[in-house]
Enzyme design. Sequence first.
Site, PDB file in Angstrom:
ATOM      1  N   CYS A   1       8.969  12.045  11.217  1.00 34.66           N
ATOM      2  CA  CYS A   1       9.301  12.031   9.794  1.00 34.66           C
ATOM      3  C   CYS A   1       9.542  10.602   9.356  1.00 34.66           C
ATOM      4  CB  CYS A   1      10.536  12.878   9.515  1.00 34.66           C
ATOM      5  SG  CYS A   1      11.001  12.874   7.771  1.00 34.66           S
TER       6      CYS A   1
ATOM      7  N   PHE B   1     -10.305  11.754  13.177  1.00 29.50           N
ATOM      8  CA  PHE B   1     -11.060  12.493  14.182  1.00 29.50           C
ATOM      9  C   PHE B   1     -11.880  11.545  15.062  1.00 29.50           C
ATOM     10  CE2 PHE B   1     -10.491  15.675  10.756  1.00 29.50           C
ATOM     11  CZ  PHE B   1      -9.730  16.576  11.468  1.00 29.50           C
ATOM     12  N   SER B   2     -11.233  10.472  15.493  1.00 28.35           N
ATOM     13  CA  SER B   2     -11.896   9.487  16.344  1.00 28.35           C
ATOM     14  C   SER B   2     -11.984  10.034  17.765  1.00 28.35           C
ATOM     15  CB  SER B   2     -11.113   8.160  16.329  1.00 28.35           C
ATOM     16  OG  SER B   2     -11.037   7.644  15.023  1.00 28.35           O
ATOM     17  N   LYS B   3     -13.156  10.469  18.139  1.00 23.41           N
ATOM     18  CA  LYS B   3     -13.442  11.020  19.457  1.00 23.41           C
ATOM     19  C   LYS B   3     -14.706  10.345  19.971  1.00 23.41           C
ATOM     20  CE  LYS B   3     -10.392  14.425  18.565  1.00 23.41           C
ATOM     21  NZ  LYS B   3      -9.123  14.627  19.290  1.00 23.41           N
ATOM     22  N   PRO B   4     -14.946  10.402  21.277  1.00 20.90           N
ATOM     23  CA  PRO B   4     -16.213   9.854  21.780  1.00 20.90           C
ATOM     24  C   PRO B   4     -17.404  10.456  21.052  1.00 20.90           C
ATOM     25  CG  PRO B   4     -14.733  10.283  23.618  1.00 20.90           C
ATOM     26  CD  PRO B   4     -14.063  10.846  22.385  1.00 20.90           C
ATOM     27  N   GLY B   5     -18.194   9.606  20.427  1.00 25.02           N
ATOM     28  CA  GLY B   5     -19.374  10.050  19.702  1.00 25.02           C
ATOM     29  C   GLY B   5     -19.104  10.624  18.333  1.00 25.02           C
ATOM     30  N   ARG B   6     -17.848  10.538  17.859  1.00 22.46           N
ATOM     31  CA  ARG B   6     -17.511  11.154  16.578  1.00 22.46           C
ATOM     32  C   ARG B   6     -16.535  10.277  15.805  1.00 22.46           C
ATOM     33  NH1 ARG B   6     -14.117  16.837  15.745  1.00 22.46           N
ATOM     34  NH2 ARG B   6     -14.182  16.848  13.471  1.00 22.46           N
TER      35      ARG B   6
END
Length: 274
Positions: free
Chosen positions: A121, A258-263
């Site tokens: 918070c 949504f920082s993911k491998p390949g995305r």
Amino acid sequence: MNNSEPNQNKNVNTITGARTIELWQRQDLLEAKGDWLAEEVPVALVYNGISHVVMMASPKDLELFALGFSLSEGIIESPSDIYGIDVLPVCNGLEVQIELSSRRFMGLKERRRSLAGRTGCGVCGVEQLNDIGRPITPLPFTQTFDLNNLDAALKQMRDYQPVGQLTGCTHAALWLNENGQILEGKEDIGRHVALDKLLGARGRESWHNGAVLVSSRASYEMVQKSAQCGVEILFAVSAATTLAVEVAQRCNLTLVGFSKPGRATVYTHPQRLY
């Protein structure tokens, strides 16, 4: 149950920020086994003898937390505005005593507010709603980042969470240079505190070119803190909120969720990315 075998002596510190404890698993309620828990302690930031904020945090890297919080909240303009930092144990937690320059302390007193922060918070204790959206000078467009360099950093994020690997209970904030190399990473039970610790390290080292990567969602406070410190690109592993996107758009920060491998989902100012 984590696979690591902790010291069976209950409540003995074995690494900074984690303790061992005995507990019972559903599949075996007759025999207690040892496991790890992340420490959570009240940390008071005291400026020139006046308590300003109490946050629940992991009890490590507190000098960097004090520096980063001071920068991200606009209390100071540069690390040179702080003359000294001391961390002292007190009866109910830890106290970080910060010696500010007279000019910055006078400015703090003019806008002083009482905060009572909690994990997760960032608004608790703010006296006026206007403080939530305080004006931030729009960022310049000096940074670029190749998204192909993001994947390697994402795969290494857990390496900067030693307490998190034992407990599953921390967030991480990383500073990536323009080539995607991790120059520093900090962890804490609180995502805001992890970011402040990282911003403190960045301010101390005077790093400019690069981006922040956080293991959490991107709320408005994460955007506001980053922009206040001159960060132009913020990557978050999870989603962004509407207010985070509005603040990022207004202050010219490139916000990616949504920082993911390949995305990657780019919410604002994609021109810095390629």
